[in-house]
Design a protein around this motif. Structure first.
Motif, PDB file in Angstrom:
ATOM      1  N   LYS A 101      28.302  90.495  16.640  1.00  0.00           N
ATOM      2  CA  LYS A 101      29.286  91.066  14.930  1.00  0.00           C
ATOM      3  C   LYS A 101      29.949  89.847  15.244  1.00  0.00           C
ATOM      4  N   GLN A 102      30.523  88.619  16.196  1.00  0.00           N
ATOM      5  CA  GLN A 102      31.468  87.748  15.181  1.00  0.00           C
ATOM      6  C   GLN A 102      30.781  86.427  15.040  1.00  0.00           C
ATOM      7  N   ARG A 103      29.889  86.674  15.936  1.00  0.00           N
ATOM      8  CA  ARG A 103      29.046  85.502  15.421  1.00  0.00           C
ATOM      9  C   ARG A 103      28.377  85.764  13.874  1.00  0.00           C
ATOM     10  N   MET A 104      27.887  86.981  14.075  1.00  0.00           N
ATOM     11  CA  MET A 104      27.178  87.294  12.269  1.00  0.00           C
ATOM     12  C   MET A 104      28.305  87.168  11.001  1.00  0.00           C
ATOM     13  N   LYS A 105      29.373  87.365  11.960  1.00  0.00           N
ATOM     14  CA  LYS A 105      30.207  87.208  10.662  1.00  0.00           C
ATOM     15  C   LYS A 105      30.962  85.697  10.072  1.00  0.00           C
ATOM     16  N   LEU A 106      30.641  85.003  11.019  1.00  0.00           N
ATOM     17  CA  LEU A 106      30.450  83.431  10.977  1.00  0.00           C
ATOM     18  C   LEU A 106      29.542  82.272  10.420  1.00  0.00           C
ATOM     19  N   GLN A 107      28.219  83.722   9.915  1.00  0.00           N
ATOM     20  CA  GLN A 107      26.793  82.596   9.617  1.00  0.00           C
ATOM     21  C   GLN A 107      26.767  83.438   8.075  1.00  0.00           C
ATOM     22  N   LEU A 108      26.521  82.571   7.231  1.00  0.00           N
ATOM     23  CA  LEU A 108      26.295  82.639   6.026  1.00  0.00           C
ATOM     24  C   LEU A 108      24.759  84.348   5.424  1.00  0.00           C
ATOM     25  N   SER A 109      25.095  85.498   4.662  1.00  0.00           N
ATOM     26  CA  SER A 109      24.390  86.567   4.922  1.00  0.00           C
ATOM     27  C   SER A 109      23.264  86.134   4.634  1.00  0.00           C
ATOM     28  N   GLY A 113      11.755  73.729   7.634  1.00  0.00           N
ATOM     29  CA  GLY A 113      12.922  74.623   8.158  1.00  0.00           C
ATOM     30  C   GLY A 113      13.027  75.759   8.023  1.00  0.00           C
ATOM     31  N   VAL A 114      12.999  76.109   9.666  1.00  0.00           N
ATOM     32  CA  VAL A 114      13.205  77.811   9.772  1.00  0.00           C
ATOM     33  C   VAL A 114      14.292  78.037  10.549  1.00  0.00           C
ATOM     34  N   THR A 115      14.904  78.854   9.431  1.00  0.00           N
ATOM     35  CA  THR A 115      15.982  79.398   9.256  1.00  0.00           C
ATOM     36  C   THR A 115      16.454  80.882   9.347  1.00  0.00           C
ATOM     37  N   GLY A 116      17.502  81.953   9.602  1.00  0.00           N
ATOM     38  CA  GLY A 116      18.267  83.234  10.244  1.00  0.00           C
ATOM     39  C   GLY A 116      19.058  83.385  11.170  1.00  0.00           C
ATOM     40  N   GLY A 117      19.778  84.558  10.823  1.00  0.00           N
ATOM     41  CA  GLY A 117      20.792  85.089  11.773  1.00  0.00           C
ATOM     42  C   GLY A 117      20.344  85.401  13.049  1.00  0.00           C
ATOM     43  N   ILE A 118      21.240  85.258  14.244  1.00  0.00           N
ATOM     44  CA  ILE A 118      21.068  85.537  15.267  1.00  0.00           C
ATOM     45  C   ILE A 118      20.511  86.671  15.023  1.00  0.00           C
ATOM     46  N   GLY A 119      19.318  86.249  15.737  1.00  0.00           N
ATOM     47  CA  GLY A 119      18.148  87.478  16.708  1.00  0.00           C
ATOM     48  C   GLY A 119      17.194  87.968  15.119  1.00  0.00           C
ATOM     49  N   SER A 120      17.027  87.205  14.148  1.00  0.00           N
ATOM     50  CA  SER A 120      16.523  86.920  13.134  1.00  0.00           C
ATOM     51  C   SER A 120      15.055  87.245  13.443  1.00  0.00           C
ATOM     52  N   GLY A 121      14.632  86.332  14.152  1.00  0.00           N
ATOM     53  CA  GLY A 121      13.077  86.385  15.296  1.00  0.00           C
ATOM     54  C   GLY A 121      12.793  84.476  14.700  1.00  0.00           C
TER      55      GLY A 121
END
Length: 199
Positions: free
Chosen positions: A156-164, A5-13
């Motif tokens: 910013k809103q999408r970041m807020k809704l994802q785990l840090s 599994g390859v995961t990461g927040g929005i814009g992480s790459g």
């Protein structure tokens, strides 16, 4: 067969990491976003979505995105429809690839791999490793803005809704820091995936 599994927040790459891996290793990539968009073409899924989101007059992906990323409740309403369908697709693709035996591993590119609890399912049922791609907030926002798909506030809103990243690290077997240039990211990625695929 190894499932990674390859995961990461929005814009992480994370998708860039998957491309690097596919360039250097014999792997199959499953893009969860692509599968989700394919599901939206199904009339039965559209009917379920319209029932769950009565504020929509007709099915429209752009409008759905705006509604869904308002809060955790709206995200949960969609995931209850979509995730069981995605899991079936994951299972079918993995079974097919295991039968064909042509690749050394399957990569699942999914932003919400942890939030969806898919990581627990894969750990229980497959030889699974989870790779977290992380980056600082400023760089992530800049990357997404360059794509011209979302506004600053939407990002910013999408970041807020994802785990840090701090919360996601607890679940990760490997961490790739995407904090410099593409050459640095490629070197880091190759090191991590050589370790996963050779052990």
């Amino acid at each position: 067969m190894k499932i990674i599994g390859v995961t990461g927040g929005i814009g992480s790459g994370k998708s860039t990491v998957c491309k690097i891996v596919s360039k250097h290793f014999n792997v199959k990539i499953i893009d969860a976003d692509v599968l989700a968009k394919q599901k939206y073409a199904s009339s039965s899924i559209q009917e379920k979505v319209l029932k769950a989101f009565p504020e929509m007059q007709s099915f429209d992906v752009a409008q759905l995105s705006k509604i869904v990323f308002q809060n955790h409740n709206t995200i949960n309403r969609l995931t209850q429809i979509l995730y069981p369908e995605l899991l079936i697709d994951f299972q079918e693709i993995i079974s097919e690839q295991e039968f064909l035996g042509k690749v050394s591993a399957i990569l699942i590119d999914a932003a919400l791999l942890i939030e969806s609890n898919f990581h627990n399912y894969f750990h229980k049922n497959y030889q699974f490793k989870l790779v977290l791609v992380k980056s600082n907030e400023k760089e992530r926002i800049e990357r997404v803005l360059k794509k011209n798909q979302l506004s600053f506030q939407e990002i910013k809103q999408r970041m807020k809704l994802q785990l840090s990243d701090k919360e996601k690290i607890k679940f990760a077997d490997y961490i790739i820091s995407n904090s410099r240039n593409l050459d640095f990211l490629e070197a880091k990625t190759l090191k991590v995936f050589q370790d996963i695929l050779n052990n």
